[in-house]
Every structure is written in C-alpha cells, then in structure tokens.
Design an enzyme around this catalytic site. Structure first.
Site, PDB file in Angstrom:
ATOM      1  N   GLY A  11       0.821  -1.214   0.000  1.00  0.00           N
ATOM      2  CA  GLY A  11       0.000   0.000   0.000  1.00  0.00           C
ATOM      3  C   GLY A  11       0.852   1.260   0.000  1.00  0.00           C
ATOM      4  N   MET A  12       0.171   2.399  -0.030  1.00  0.00           N
ATOM      5  CA  MET A  12       0.902   3.678  -0.101  1.00  0.00           C
ATOM      6  C   MET A  12       1.837   3.838   1.098  1.00  0.00           C
ATOM      7  SD  MET A  12      -0.341   7.593   0.191  1.00  0.00           S
ATOM      8  CE  MET A  12      -1.575   7.701  -1.062  1.00  0.00           C
ATOM      9  N   ASP A  37      -4.842 -12.794   4.496  1.00  0.00           N
ATOM     10  CA  ASP A  37      -6.064 -12.191   3.947  1.00  0.00           C
ATOM     11  C   ASP A  37      -6.864 -11.645   5.127  1.00  0.00           C
ATOM     12  OD1 ASP A  37      -8.556 -11.586   2.935  1.00  0.00           O
ATOM     13  OD2 ASP A  37      -8.556 -13.261   1.526  1.00  0.00           O
ATOM     14  N   ALA A  61      -5.692  -2.695   5.139  1.00  0.00           N
ATOM     15  CA  ALA A  61      -7.087  -2.336   5.441  1.00  0.00           C
ATOM     16  C   ALA A  61      -7.866  -2.316   4.137  1.00  0.00           C
ATOM     17  CB  ALA A  61      -7.150  -0.950   6.097  1.00  0.00           C
ATOM     18  N   THR A  63      -9.502   0.093   2.229  1.00  0.00           N
ATOM     19  CA  THR A  63      -9.441   1.562   2.286  1.00  0.00           C
ATOM     20  C   THR A  63     -10.399   2.243   1.307  1.00  0.00           C
ATOM     21  OG1 THR A  63      -7.613   1.566   0.711  1.00  0.00           O
ATOM     22  CG2 THR A  63      -7.024   1.605   3.047  1.00  0.00           C
ATOM     23  N   TYR A 126     -16.823   3.018   6.641  1.00  0.00           N
ATOM     24  CA  TYR A 126     -15.354   2.937   6.719  1.00  0.00           C
ATOM     25  C   TYR A 126     -14.885   3.515   8.054  1.00  0.00           C
ATOM     26  CZ  TYR A 126     -10.470   4.165   5.918  1.00  0.00           C
ATOM     27  OH  TYR A 126      -9.102   4.304   6.042  1.00  0.00           O
TER      28      TYR A 126
HETATM   29  N1  LIG Z   1      -4.842   6.670   2.237  1.00  0.00           N
HETATM   30  C1  LIG Z   1      -5.387   7.497   3.103  1.00  0.00           C
HETATM   31  O1  LIG Z   1      -5.793   8.632   2.746  1.00  0.00           O
HETATM   32  C2  LIG Z   1      -5.504   7.096   4.561  1.00  0.00           C
HETATM   33  C3  LIG Z   1      -5.919   8.066   5.478  1.00  0.00           C
HETATM   34  C4  LIG Z   1      -6.023   7.723   6.825  1.00  0.00           C
HETATM   35  C5  LIG Z   1      -5.724   6.440   7.246  1.00  0.00           C
HETATM   36  N2  LIG Z   1      -5.357   5.492   6.343  1.00  0.00           N
HETATM   37  C6  LIG Z   1      -5.037   4.150   6.853  1.00  0.00           C
HETATM   38  O2  LIG Z   1      -3.650   3.952   6.669  1.00  0.00           O
HETATM   39  C7  LIG Z   1      -3.393   2.573   6.397  1.00  0.00           C
HETATM   40  C8  LIG Z   1      -2.593   2.460   5.105  1.00  0.00           C
HETATM   41  O3  LIG Z   1      -3.355   3.067   4.060  1.00  0.00           O
HETATM   42  P1  LIG Z   1      -2.826   3.100   2.548  1.00  0.00           P
HETATM   43  O4  LIG Z   1      -3.409   4.310   1.895  1.00  0.00           O
HETATM   44  O5  LIG Z   1      -1.349   2.868   2.528  1.00  0.00           O
HETATM   45  O6  LIG Z   1      -3.594   1.841   1.966  1.00  0.00           O
HETATM   46  P2  LIG Z   1      -3.640   1.320   0.456  1.00  0.00           P
HETATM   47  O7  LIG Z   1      -2.644   2.024  -0.383  1.00  0.00           O
HETATM   48  O8  LIG Z   1      -5.070   1.341   0.027  1.00  0.00           O
HETATM   49  O9  LIG Z   1      -3.164  -0.185   0.626  1.00  0.00           O
HETATM   50  C9  LIG Z   1      -3.944  -1.098   1.342  1.00  0.00           C
HETATM   51  C10 LIG Z   1      -3.067  -2.270   1.721  1.00  0.00           C
HETATM   52  O10 LIG Z   1      -3.908  -3.226   2.381  1.00  0.00           O
HETATM   53  C11 LIG Z   1      -3.791  -4.472   1.711  1.00  0.00           C
HETATM   54  N3  LIG Z   1      -5.078  -5.160   1.688  1.00  0.00           N
HETATM   55  C12 LIG Z   1      -6.266  -4.701   1.225  1.00  0.00           C
HETATM   56  N4  LIG Z   1      -7.216  -5.657   1.330  1.00  0.00           N
HETATM   57  C13 LIG Z   1      -6.595  -6.734   1.877  1.00  0.00           C
HETATM   58  C14 LIG Z   1      -7.026  -8.030   2.249  1.00  0.00           C
HETATM   59  N5  LIG Z   1      -8.307  -8.419   2.080  1.00  0.00           N
HETATM   60  N6  LIG Z   1      -6.137  -8.875   2.800  1.00  0.00           N
HETATM   61  C15 LIG Z   1      -4.841  -8.510   2.989  1.00  0.00           C
HETATM   62  N7  LIG Z   1      -4.362  -7.300   2.661  1.00  0.00           N
HETATM   63  C16 LIG Z   1      -5.232  -6.418   2.109  1.00  0.00           C
HETATM   64  C17 LIG Z   1      -3.394  -4.133   0.284  1.00  0.00           C
HETATM   65  O11 LIG Z   1      -2.777  -5.263  -0.297  1.00  0.00           O
HETATM   66  P3  LIG Z   1      -3.030  -5.614  -1.857  1.00  0.00           P
HETATM   67  O12 LIG Z   1      -2.413  -4.490  -2.615  1.00  0.00           O
HETATM   68  O13 LIG Z   1      -2.345  -6.906  -2.038  1.00  0.00           O
HETATM   69  O14 LIG Z   1      -4.517  -5.686  -2.006  1.00  0.00           O
HETATM   70  C18 LIG Z   1      -2.431  -2.969   0.517  1.00  0.00           C
HETATM   71  O15 LIG Z   1      -1.156  -3.440   0.844  1.00  0.00           O
HETATM   72  C19 LIG Z   1      -4.762   1.894   6.337  1.00  0.00           C
HETATM   73  O16 LIG Z   1      -4.994   1.270   7.567  1.00  0.00           O
HETATM   74  C20 LIG Z   1      -5.736   3.029   6.129  1.00  0.00           C
HETATM   75  O17 LIG Z   1      -6.994   2.727   6.689  1.00  0.00           O
HETATM   76  C21 LIG Z   1      -5.221   5.793   5.015  1.00  0.00           C
END
Ligand SMILES: NC(=O)c1ccc[n+]([C@@H]2O[C@H](COP(=O)([O-])OP(=O)(O)OC[C@H]3O[C@@H](n4cnc5c(N)ncnc54)[C@H](OP(=O)(O)O)[C@@H]3O)[C@@H](O)[C@H]2O)c1
Length: 288
Positions: A11-12, A37, A61, A63, A126
């Site tokens: 993820g990001m 998973d 998560a 997301t 969410y």
């Molecule tokens: N992005 C934002 O604006 C934001 C803001 C506040 C908080 N957050 C929190 O920060 C954290 C990281 O966010 P991010 O933006 O880096 O997330 P992201 O880029 O959407 O990446 C999500 C990650 O979760 C994995 N994932 C999703 N579904 C899954 C499943 N069913 N089983 C196992 N792995 C799974 C994905 O793996 P695959 O690629 O293999 O699916 C990916 O590595 C999260 O907890 C999010 O809720 C994000």
C-alpha cells in the site's frame, strides 16, 4: 534485534515504511498476501504467532470508503475483526503494535477540526470500521500499542500517485486550462513520507497512546488544487465545485480536519508542519 511484522506492504504507506526500514537497516517480515487475507482471521492469528514478532506494523485495510459503504460486512471483517486478531496475536507474542486509523472516525458532530479529546462519531461505515479497529487494539493489546490517526494521505510520487494530488499535478503537466475541485468538504493532509519517518522513531522508542498525525490546517481539495497551481505556476483557472456534483456511495462529513494536542509533547522531530509547506515538499518530488 527487533523482529518486525508488517501488513499492507504494497500500500501507499507500507511502501514508504518498508523502504525506510531498509534505510535504517531493519529487517521486516512483510506479510505474504498468499497467507495473509484480512478476511481469514484464524490464518492471520496463526501467521503472526508463528512469526513471533517484537513489533507489528498493521497497515493493511479495506481503504475504499465507498466500497465499505456498499459492503459494510466487508468493512467490519477487514478493518475491525482482522485488527482484533492482530491485537490478540500481538498480546500473545508480547509485541508492540502500531495501528493506523483515520480522520474518518470523526465528522458527525459537524465541527471544523477534531483533536484527541474529541469523541469520535463517524459518518460512514469505513470510519466506523476503523474506529472499531481502534477499540479492538485498546481492548486486546492494552498496554503496548500506538494508534495514529491520519488525514488525507499524500504520497507515491511520480507515476505512482493516482490520487487527488497526483491527478491535479498530471492535469497541469498535460496542459489543462481549467481545473475543478470540491470546496465544501474539509480535511487535513498527512504526508506518507513524514508519517513513515515518525513511525520508525516511535517504534524505536516503543511509544504508546492515541495521536493525530496531520499537517496544520483544515482545508478543502479546492485549497489544495490552488496551492499546487501556485507552486507549479499554473496559468489557467481553478474552479470551486460543490461535492453534490460528484455523488459518492459513502457520505463524507463537512469536515474531518484533525489537529493534535499531544504530538508535540511526544516528539520534537519528524512531526508535520504547516499544510502548504508539507504539500510543497511533496509536489517538489515530482519535479526535476
Ligand atoms: N490513504 C489514506 O488517505 C488514509 C488516510 C487515513 C488512514 N489510512 C489508513 O492507513 C493505512 C494504510 O493506508 P494506505 O493508503 O497505505 O492503503 P492502500 O494504499 O489502500 O493499501 C492497502 C493495503 O492493504 C492491503 N489489503 C487490502 N485488502 C486486503 C485483504 N483483504 N487482505 C490482505 N491485505 C489487504 C493491500 O494489499 P493488496 O495491494 O495486495 O490488495 C495494501 O497493501 C490503512 O490502515 C488506512 O486505513 C489511510
């Protein structure tokens, strides 16, 4: 030597943190997606127990805020119940657990900005599932966790950022003459790079508690687009539009802006600055 177990490595945020861990010479077990998973809770618990980590960085998560609204069960399973299993496994291993939560846990109160003393009231599934994830961490790994609530995350850089900031930069580079951005929904920015640096430091110090991690300022996407326009010397026009022009499955609060009372007392370095400065630093990474 710390044994680190990291979820969501693709993820990001996970991408930044895995590379920062490498820079600091840490080795991490990045959860292998074929074994990890978020919907398979027994396997999650067994995987973590088998790894016996000292540190768990839980970033994985569901997301997609609108998907969570259409499929609340998926939100609950992936963001709440999976986190509960991770927290139980952390407790069983005696590991320090980091959970990233979201400014989406706020909004229903209708305030402009929320600090750590405000009681979360999410407006969508969410947000509720992330809040339940927080509660699961507190209940199951009570003495050894850090929860960081992030705002609208910016990161990825050229070629990889397909979110709002990346799209605006791309449109300007492609020669657009008019840009549109929503002006009636507010939030705060979190730089994934800054958050990653902070996480490494907090991990080394085993910091605990719940903190907000976002740049100073509550702003709209229109404000962000205008700031990018200034930085890139955009000559065209940027038009404010109402969010009703882009109907989405999940209700977005008027504001999910967050600020921190406590972060400065935790650390003097690696903490966010003023939003325009943090945004400018990120936009600069697209140039040159
Ligand atoms: N992005 C934002 O604006 C934001 C803001 C506040 C908080 N957050 C929190 O920060 C954290 C990281 O966010 P991010 O933006 O880096 O997330 P992201 O880029 O959407 O990446 C999500 C990650 O979760 C994995 N994932 C999703 N579904 C899954 C499943 N069913 N089983 C196992 N792995 C799974 C994905 O793996 P695959 O690629 O293999 O699916 C990916 O590595 C999260 O907890 C999010 O809720 C994000």
């Amino acid at each position: 030597m710390n044994k680190i177990f990291l979820t969501g490595g693709t993820g990001m945020l996970g991408t930044y943190v895995t590379s920062t861990l490498n820079d600091y010479g840490y080795e991490a077990i990045v959860a292998d997606r074929s074994r990890f998973d978020l919907a398979n809770h027994k396997a999650i618990y067994d995987y973590v127990k088998e790894a016996r980590p000292d540190v768990i960085l839980h970033f994985a998560a569901e997301t997609d805020v609108d998907l969570c609204e259409r499929e609340p069960a998926r939100a609950g399973i992936c963001n709440h119940l999976a986190t509960e299993q991770i927290a139980k496994a952390a407790q069983a291993c005696g590991a320090w657990l980091l959970y990233i939560s979201s400014s989406n846990v706020f909004g229903a109160e209708g305030k402009i900005s929320y600090n750590e003393l405000d009681i979360p009231q999410p407006t969508n599934y969410y947000g509720r599932s992330k809040l339940n994830g927080e509660d699961a961490v507190r209940a199951n790994c009570p003495d050894n966790h850090l929860i960081l609530r992030a705002g609208w995350m910016i990161g990825g850089g050229p070629g990889k950022d397909h979110k709002f900031v990346g799209k605006i930069i791309q449109q300007i580079k492609d020669g657009a003459t008019e840009l549109k951005a929503v002006s009636d929904r507010l939030g705060s920015l979190t730089s994934a790079g800054q958050l990653s640096d902070f996480i490494i430091k907090a991990m080394a110090n085993r910091q605990t508690g719940t903190y907000h991690f976002a740049s100073h300022g509550t702003i709209s996407r229109f404000d962000i687009a205008r700031a990018i326009g200034e930085i890139l010397k955009f000559k065209g026009s940027i038009m404010p539009v109402e969010s009703s022009r882009f109907p989405l499955s999940a209700p977005r609060p008027f504001s999910e802006g967050i600020q921190s009372i406590y972060l400065p007392s935790l650390s003097e370095s690696c903490i966010p600055g003023y939003w325009k400065d943090d945004l400018a630093r990120y936009v600069a990474s697209f140039q040159g």
